[in-house]
Design a protein around this motif. Structure first.
Motif, PDB file in Angstrom:
ATOM      1  N   CYS A  30       0.817  -1.227   0.000  1.00 16.97           N
ATOM      2  CA  CYS A  30       0.000   0.000   0.000  1.00 16.97           C
ATOM      3  C   CYS A  30       0.846   1.270   0.000  1.00 16.97           C
ATOM      4  N   GLY A  31       2.157   1.148   0.206  1.00 19.34           N
ATOM      5  CA  GLY A  31       3.045   2.297   0.153  1.00 19.34           C
ATOM      6  C   GLY A  31       3.242   3.044   1.468  1.00 19.34           C
ATOM      7  N   ARG A  32       2.611   2.613   2.528  1.00 16.75           N
ATOM      8  CA  ARG A  32       2.754   3.322   3.809  1.00 16.75           C
ATOM      9  C   ARG A  32       4.128   3.147   4.430  1.00 16.75           C
ATOM     10  N   VAL A  33       4.723   1.970   4.246  1.00 18.35           N
ATOM     11  CA  VAL A  33       6.057   1.709   4.800  1.00 18.35           C
ATOM     12  C   VAL A  33       7.042   1.646   3.643  1.00 18.35           C
ATOM     13  N   ARG A  34       8.107   2.421   3.766  1.00 20.24           N
ATOM     14  CA  ARG A  34       9.191   2.417   2.775  1.00 20.24           C
ATOM     15  C   ARG A  34      10.501   2.164   3.515  1.00 20.24           C
ATOM     16  N   TYR A  35      11.431   1.512   2.829  1.00 22.61           N
ATOM     17  CA  TYR A  35      12.731   1.237   3.428  1.00 22.61           C
ATOM     18  C   TYR A  35      13.804   1.277   2.357  1.00 22.61           C
ATOM     19  N   ARG A  36      15.050   1.237   2.823  1.00 16.31           N
ATOM     20  CA  ARG A  36      16.217   1.103   1.946  1.00 16.31           C
ATOM     21  C   ARG A  36      17.130   0.049   2.547  1.00 16.31           C
ATOM     22  N   VAL A  37      17.647  -0.815   1.700  1.00 13.07           N
ATOM     23  CA  VAL A  37      18.726  -1.715   2.099  1.00 13.07           C
ATOM     24  C   VAL A  37      20.007  -0.967   1.767  1.00 13.07           C
ATOM     25  N   THR A  38      20.818  -0.705   2.787  1.00 11.12           N
ATOM     26  CA  THR A  38      22.010   0.127   2.618  1.00 11.12           C
ATOM     27  C   THR A  38      23.310  -0.656   2.701  1.00 11.12           C
ATOM     28  N   GLU A  39      23.209  -1.951   3.007  1.00 10.94           N
ATOM     29  CA  GLU A  39      24.390  -2.812   3.037  1.00 10.94           C
ATOM     30  C   GLU A  39      24.107  -4.053   2.205  1.00 10.94           C
ATOM     31  N   ALA A  40      25.128  -4.512   1.515  1.00 15.93           N
ATOM     32  CA  ALA A  40      24.974  -5.663   0.630  1.00 15.93           C
ATOM     33  C   ALA A  40      24.560  -6.907   1.414  1.00 15.93           C
ATOM     34  N   PRO A  41      23.722  -7.743   0.816  1.00 17.09           N
ATOM     35  CA  PRO A  41      23.330  -8.992   1.483  1.00 17.09           C
ATOM     36  C   PRO A  41      24.532  -9.884   1.739  1.00 17.09           C
ATOM     37  N   VAL A  42      24.419 -10.668   2.796  1.00 15.46           N
ATOM     38  CA  VAL A  42      25.434 -11.656   3.124  1.00 15.46           C
ATOM     39  C   VAL A  42      25.144 -12.938   2.343  1.00 15.46           C
ATOM     40  N   PHE A  43      23.857 -13.288   2.230  1.00 14.11           N
ATOM     41  CA  PHE A  43      23.422 -14.393   1.380  1.00 14.11           C
ATOM     42  C   PHE A  43      21.906 -14.347   1.240  1.00 14.11           C
ATOM     43  N   THR A  44      21.383 -15.220   0.416  1.00 13.83           N
ATOM     44  CA  THR A  44      19.943 -15.320   0.156  1.00 13.83           C
ATOM     45  C   THR A  44      19.495 -16.744   0.450  1.00 13.83           C
ATOM     46  N   LEU A  45      18.200 -16.893   0.803  1.00 12.87           N
ATOM     47  CA  LEU A  45      17.737 -18.239   1.140  1.00 12.87           C
ATOM     48  C   LEU A  45      16.240 -18.397   0.930  1.00 12.87           C
ATOM     49  N   ALA A  46      15.826 -19.652   0.939  1.00 17.57           N
ATOM     50  CA  ALA A  46      14.411 -20.035   1.000  1.00 17.57           C
ATOM     51  C   ALA A  46      14.242 -20.811   2.295  1.00 17.57           C
ATOM     52  N   CYS A  47      13.171 -20.506   3.030  1.00 18.72           N
ATOM     53  CA  CYS A  47      12.909 -21.207   4.291  1.00 18.72           C
ATOM     54  C   CYS A  47      11.599 -21.976   4.168  1.00 18.72           C
ATOM     55  N   VAL A  66      20.868  -9.425   5.576  1.00 13.93           N
ATOM     56  CA  VAL A  66      21.749  -8.251   5.567  1.00 13.93           C
ATOM     57  C   VAL A  66      22.230  -7.987   6.992  1.00 13.93           C
ATOM     58  N   PRO A  67      23.402  -7.364   7.146  1.00 19.71           N
ATOM     59  CA  PRO A  67      23.860  -7.022   8.495  1.00 19.71           C
ATOM     60  C   PRO A  67      22.832  -6.117   9.182  1.00 19.71           C
ATOM     61  N   ARG A  68      22.589  -6.368  10.467  1.00 21.10           N
ATOM     62  CA  ARG A  68      21.657  -5.529  11.247  1.00 21.10           C
ATOM     63  C   ARG A  68      22.118  -4.089  11.116  1.00 21.10           C
ATOM     64  N   GLY A  69      21.233  -3.218  10.828  1.00 18.11           N
ATOM     65  CA  GLY A  69      21.566  -1.813  10.576  1.00 18.11           C
ATOM     66  C   GLY A  69      21.680  -1.511   9.094  1.00 18.11           C
ATOM     67  N   GLY A  70      21.728  -2.549   8.266  1.00 10.58           N
ATOM     68  CA  GLY A  70      21.814  -2.379   6.818  1.00 10.58           C
ATOM     69  C   GLY A  70      20.452  -2.326   6.147  1.00 10.58           C
ATOM     70  N   HIS A  71      19.414  -2.178   6.959  1.00 10.87           N
ATOM     71  CA  HIS A  71      18.024  -2.083   6.496  1.00 10.87           C
ATOM     72  C   HIS A  71      17.416  -0.932   7.280  1.00 10.87           C
ATOM     73  N   VAL A  72      17.024   0.144   6.575  1.00 12.57           N
ATOM     74  CA  VAL A  72      16.592   1.365   7.238  1.00 12.57           C
ATOM     75  C   VAL A  72      15.160   1.708   6.820  1.00 12.57           C
ATOM     76  N   ILE A  73      14.267   1.874   7.793  1.00 12.91           N
ATOM     77  CA  ILE A  73      12.905   2.332   7.502  1.00 12.91           C
ATOM     78  C   ILE A  73      12.986   3.824   7.200  1.00 12.91           C
ATOM     79  N   THR A  74      12.508   4.249   6.043  1.00 18.20           N
ATOM     80  CA  THR A  74      12.578   5.655   5.646  1.00 18.20           C
ATOM     81  C   THR A  74      11.240   6.374   5.792  1.00 18.20           C
ATOM     82  N   ASP A  75      10.135   5.658   5.706  1.00 17.40           N
ATOM     83  CA  ASP A  75       8.799   6.229   5.871  1.00 17.40           C
ATOM     84  C   ASP A  75       7.887   5.184   6.492  1.00 17.40           C
ATOM     85  N   GLY A  76       6.982   5.628   7.361  1.00 16.07           N
ATOM     86  CA  GLY A  76       5.939   4.755   7.868  1.00 16.07           C
ATOM     87  C   GLY A  76       6.295   3.885   9.047  1.00 16.07           C
TER      88      GLY A  76
END
Length: 175
Positions: A30-47, A66-76
């Motif tokens: 819906c667009g209410r929450v926006r974020y940015r990933v600011t650090e490169a992923p360490v790896f990807t997975l399926a759970c 991603v390393p904790r802190g490498g994901h930043v909420i920018t809006d919402g």
């Protein structure tokens, strides 16, 4: 913990050197929450755990670690809802969703305290994403198992080989 942070930092630098474009923006439906990933992923997975099956209303969930802190909420930030559960390990896992549209955006788990697991379907551009590992295959629906280099019946003990494989995998936006 200090060793995990050191290894994460070294692998983050490796991923940055290999051209992982940052930041990576994303958000809820819906667009209410926006974020940015600011650090490169360490790896990807399926759970394939049953919790992820329930949360995603699907056969498995996808995660970008991603390393904790490498994901930043920018809006919402005020529109985020947190769902907590104590797993079989006795450790807590927190799922963050948009309170309005219920998009599952990310997870923070005590068992991986140095990292945030971003839900790649919420990235603005997620076409590049593919998992390099899968976990909790013992709970997987048989048709949902992937042919991946790393496959574990439960969790893994040493993420080092997965991290190294991801760093050299070429799994990148625009690749």
């Amino acid at each position: 913990m200090a060793e995990a942070v050191r290894v994460a930092a070294a692998l983050h630098a490796t991923n940055r050197e290999r051209g992982f474009p940052l930041p990576q923006p994303g958000g809820c439906r819906c667009g209410r929450v926006r974020y940015r990933v600011t650090e490169a992923p360490v790896f990807t997975l399926a759970c394939h755990c049953t919790d992820c099956q329930h949360l995603s209303a699907s056969a498995f969930s996808l995660g970008m670690v991603v390393p904790r802190g490498g994901h930043v909420i920018t809006d919402g930030r005020d529109a985020l809802r947190c769902w907590s559960k104590t797993g079989g390990s006795g450790k807590e896992s927190r799922q963050f969703t948009c309170a309005a549209c219920a998009t599952w955006l990310y997870t923070e788990a005590d068992s991986a305290a140095a990292f945030t697991i971003v839900r790649p379907g919420s990235l603005d551009d997620h076409r590049w994403f593919r998992p390099i590992a899968q976990i909790f295959t013992r709970s997987a629906l048989p048709w949902a198992l992937k042919q991946l280099q790393f496959s574990y019946e439960t969790e893994f003990d040493d993420p080092g080989p997965i991290r190294q494989a991801f760093a050299s995998s070429g799994i990148r936006p625009g690749a």
